[in-house]
Every structure is written in structure tokens, then in C-alpha cells.
Design a protein around this motif. Structure first.
Motif, PDB file in Angstrom:
ATOM      1  N   ALA A 129       3.393  -2.601   1.550  1.00 38.64           N
ATOM      2  CA  ALA A 129       2.990  -4.003   1.651  1.00 38.64           C
ATOM      3  C   ALA A 129       4.183  -4.928   1.433  1.00 38.64           C
ATOM      4  O   ALA A 129       4.328  -5.940   2.129  1.00 38.64           O
ATOM      5  CB  ALA A 129       1.878  -4.303   0.644  1.00 38.64           C
ATOM      6  N   GLY A 130       5.036  -4.592   0.492  1.00 35.49           N
ATOM      7  CA  GLY A 130       6.237  -5.399   0.250  1.00 35.49           C
ATOM      8  C   GLY A 130       7.164  -5.396   1.445  1.00 35.49           C
ATOM      9  O   GLY A 130       7.692  -6.438   1.837  1.00 35.49           O
ATOM     10  N   ALA A 131       7.349  -4.233   2.047  1.00 37.41           N
ATOM     11  CA  ALA A 131       8.207  -4.140   3.236  1.00 37.41           C
ATOM     12  C   ALA A 131       7.602  -4.916   4.397  1.00 37.41           C
ATOM     13  O   ALA A 131       8.318  -5.632   5.114  1.00 37.41           O
ATOM     14  CB  ALA A 131       8.415  -2.672   3.612  1.00 37.41           C
ATOM     15  N   CYS A 132       6.306  -4.803   4.601  1.00 35.95           N
ATOM     16  CA  CYS A 132       5.642  -5.557   5.680  1.00 35.95           C
ATOM     17  C   CYS A 132       5.793  -7.054   5.459  1.00 35.95           C
ATOM     18  O   CYS A 132       6.089  -7.799   6.396  1.00 35.95           O
ATOM     19  CB  CYS A 132       4.163  -5.184   5.767  1.00 35.95           C
ATOM     20  N   GLU A 143      15.941 -10.009  -0.979  1.00 44.29           N
ATOM     21  CA  GLU A 143      16.158  -8.574  -0.967  1.00 44.29           C
ATOM     22  C   GLU A 143      14.827  -7.867  -0.757  1.00 44.29           C
ATOM     23  O   GLU A 143      13.792  -8.322  -1.248  1.00 44.29           O
ATOM     24  CB  GLU A 143      16.762  -8.124  -2.303  1.00 44.29           C
ATOM     25  N   LEU A 144      14.860  -6.786  -0.034  1.00 48.32           N
ATOM     26  CA  LEU A 144      13.649  -5.990   0.172  1.00 48.32           C
ATOM     27  C   LEU A 144      13.062  -5.562  -1.174  1.00 48.32           C
ATOM     28  O   LEU A 144      11.853  -5.613  -1.373  1.00 48.32           O
ATOM     29  CB  LEU A 144      13.955  -4.771   1.040  1.00 48.32           C
ATOM     30  N   HIS A 145      13.898  -5.149  -2.085  1.00 44.24           N
ATOM     31  CA  HIS A 145      13.450  -4.728  -3.413  1.00 44.24           C
ATOM     32  C   HIS A 145      12.645  -5.832  -4.093  1.00 44.24           C
ATOM     33  O   HIS A 145      11.591  -5.586  -4.672  1.00 44.24           O
ATOM     34  CB  HIS A 145      14.666  -4.336  -4.256  1.00 44.24           C
ATOM     35  N   GLU A 146      13.122  -7.065  -4.014  1.00 40.78           N
ATOM     36  CA  GLU A 146      12.412  -8.183  -4.625  1.00 40.78           C
ATOM     37  C   GLU A 146      11.065  -8.418  -3.951  1.00 40.78           C
ATOM     38  O   GLU A 146      10.078  -8.740  -4.612  1.00 40.78           O
ATOM     39  CB  GLU A 146      13.263  -9.451  -4.558  1.00 40.78           C
ATOM     40  N   ALA A 147      11.023  -8.257  -2.634  1.00 38.65           N
ATOM     41  CA  ALA A 147       9.761  -8.436  -1.906  1.00 38.65           C
ATOM     42  C   ALA A 147       8.730  -7.409  -2.349  1.00 38.65           C
ATOM     43  O   ALA A 147       7.548  -7.726  -2.513  1.00 38.65           O
ATOM     44  CB  ALA A 147      10.000  -8.339  -0.398  1.00 38.65           C
ATOM     45  N   ILE A 148       9.186  -6.190  -2.571  1.00 38.45           N
ATOM     46  CA  ILE A 148       8.271  -5.140  -3.039  1.00 38.45           C
ATOM     47  C   ILE A 148       7.778  -5.466  -4.441  1.00 38.45           C
ATOM     48  O   ILE A 148       6.589  -5.343  -4.735  1.00 38.45           O
ATOM     49  CB  ILE A 148       8.959  -3.756  -2.984  1.00 38.45           C
ATOM     50  N   LEU A 149       8.656  -5.912  -5.310  1.00 39.25           N
ATOM     51  CA  LEU A 149       8.265  -6.240  -6.674  1.00 39.25           C
ATOM     52  C   LEU A 149       7.339  -7.449  -6.745  1.00 39.25           C
ATOM     53  O   LEU A 149       6.542  -7.573  -7.676  1.00 39.25           O
ATOM     54  CB  LEU A 149       9.503  -6.493  -7.536  1.00 39.25           C
ATOM     55  N   ASP A 150       7.429  -8.342  -5.757  1.00 41.52           N
ATOM     56  CA  ASP A 150       6.606  -9.555  -5.760  1.00 41.52           C
ATOM     57  C   ASP A 150       5.183  -9.323  -5.261  1.00 41.52           C
ATOM     58  O   ASP A 150       4.320 -10.178  -5.436  1.00 41.52           O
ATOM     59  CB  ASP A 150       7.255 -10.646  -4.910  1.00 41.52           C
ATOM     60  N   GLY A 155      -5.268  -2.410  -6.827  1.00 41.18           N
ATOM     61  CA  GLY A 155      -5.077  -1.050  -6.342  1.00 41.18           C
ATOM     62  C   GLY A 155      -5.988  -0.052  -7.027  1.00 41.18           C
ATOM     63  O   GLY A 155      -6.931  -0.412  -7.733  1.00 41.18           O
ATOM     64  N   ALA A 156      -5.662   1.195  -6.843  1.00 42.60           N
ATOM     65  CA  ALA A 156      -6.461   2.287  -7.400  1.00 42.60           C
ATOM     66  C   ALA A 156      -6.431   2.313  -8.924  1.00 42.60           C
ATOM     67  O   ALA A 156      -7.359   2.793  -9.556  1.00 42.60           O
ATOM     68  CB  ALA A 156      -5.958   3.620  -6.841  1.00 42.60           C
ATOM     69  N   THR A 157      -5.358   1.783  -9.510  1.00 40.95           N
ATOM     70  CA  THR A 157      -5.223   1.810 -10.961  1.00 40.95           C
ATOM     71  C   THR A 157      -5.505   0.454 -11.600  1.00 40.95           C
ATOM     72  O   THR A 157      -5.309   0.285 -12.802  1.00 40.95           O
ATOM     73  CB  THR A 157      -3.802   2.248 -11.352  1.00 40.95           C
TER      74      THR A 157
END
Length: 160
Positions: A129-132, A143-150, A155-157
Motif C-alpha cells: 500500500a505504501g509503494a502504491c 522517500e519510498l520508505h517514508e511512504a510505507i511508514l506513513d 489490518g489483521a493485527t
């Protein structure tokens, strides 16, 4: 790493006394879990001093706890989704899996997911989802990493 070797290392560094507390996860160490150690640790040994007052923690998937969501006997959402996977899904797995032994058509109804499966699922979803989100917004400054963290989602958990 074995917990015994870690205890010996801390002992050699003089770090096994009341000024130190260790928070440990049993899955970090090979060959040693708290259950394996009960009754086997020699009193006064490095291992005994490491474990004295240490905190062990473990993350368990929600489906390992019956009725963890409420008192209405509702099933864990991840387990419910897991068990809804039918013979058509199993057929696709058997078609594309690199295994000599196909799984049975009722596999998802007769087997529990492996430990940490719901956490792995949430991790994969958050990365995807972050990459998309990153590429959909043509956000070349972030940064892609920041997008993933944001990314935030339920979710399941729980809330991720």
C-alpha cells in the motif's frame, strides 16, 4: 544466537547485576526458550543471573486466543478470512506452488495459520500500500520508505 552464549557474553562484560534488566523475545534465540530452561539452569550461573528479573515477551496472533475480540464468540477476523479460502484457492496454490506434495482441498479449514502469519500479512500489505501510494502520487520528493511508514490501515493485527 544461543541464550547461553549471550548470558556468558554479558557476564564477561560485567553486565549481570541489579543495574541491568533485559527484555527478551524467545524467538530471537535458537535452542532456548523459557520452557526449556525451567529447572535446568544452575543457580548462580550466568544464565540464572540473566534470567533473574528478565522480562520475556512474545507476540501472538489474535487467533491463538479464543474470543479475543469480544464476548460474543466472534471469530478472529484473520482466522475467519483464512478459513474462508476454499478448494478453488487451494487448486491455484497447487498449480503454482513449488512442492511435490499438493495440499488437501480443505487445508485452510483443517490447519491453523503459522505463528506470526497475521503480522507478516500486515507487513506485506503495508509495504504494498505504501509503494502504491508513493507511485500513484508521483511523489519524487518523498522517500519510498517514508511512504510505507506513513500508511495506516486496519489490518489483521489491528490498526497498523
Amino acid at each position: 544466537k544461543s541464550l547461553t552464549k549471550i548470558a556468558a557474553w554479558f557476564d564477561a562484560k560485567g553486565m549481570l547485576h541489579a543495574e541491568y534488566m533485559y527484555i527478551l523475545s524467545p524467538h530471537q534465540f535458537s535452542g532456548s526458550t523459557v520452557g526449556d530452561l525451567v529447572g535446568t539452569v544452575q543457580e548462580g550461573s550466568s544464565m540464572d543471573r540473566l534470567l533473574h528479573g528478565a522480562l520475556f515477551f512474545d507476540r501472538l496472533d489474535g487467533f491463538r486466543f479464543p474470543n479475543n475480540n469480544n464476548n460474543n464468540n466472534d471469530q478472529d477476523p484473520f482466522l475467519k478470512a483464512w478459513q474462508s479460502l476454499g478448494a478453488d484457492f487451494v487448486e491455484r496454490i497447487n498449480t503454482y506452488a513449488f512442492t511435490e506434495t499438493p495440499i488437501d482441498s480443505d487445508y485452510f479449514q483443517t490447519h491453523l495459520p503459522a505463528d506470526y502469519t497475521s503480522y507478516i500479512y500486515d507487513a506485506i500489505i503495508s509495504i504494498g500500500a505504501g509503494a502504491c501510494h508513493y507511485w500513484a502520487n508521483n511523489d519524487t520528493s518523498a522517500e519510498l520508505h517514508e511512504a510505507i511508514l506513513d500508511i495506516e490501515f486496519d489490518g489483521a493485527t489491528g490498526h497498523v
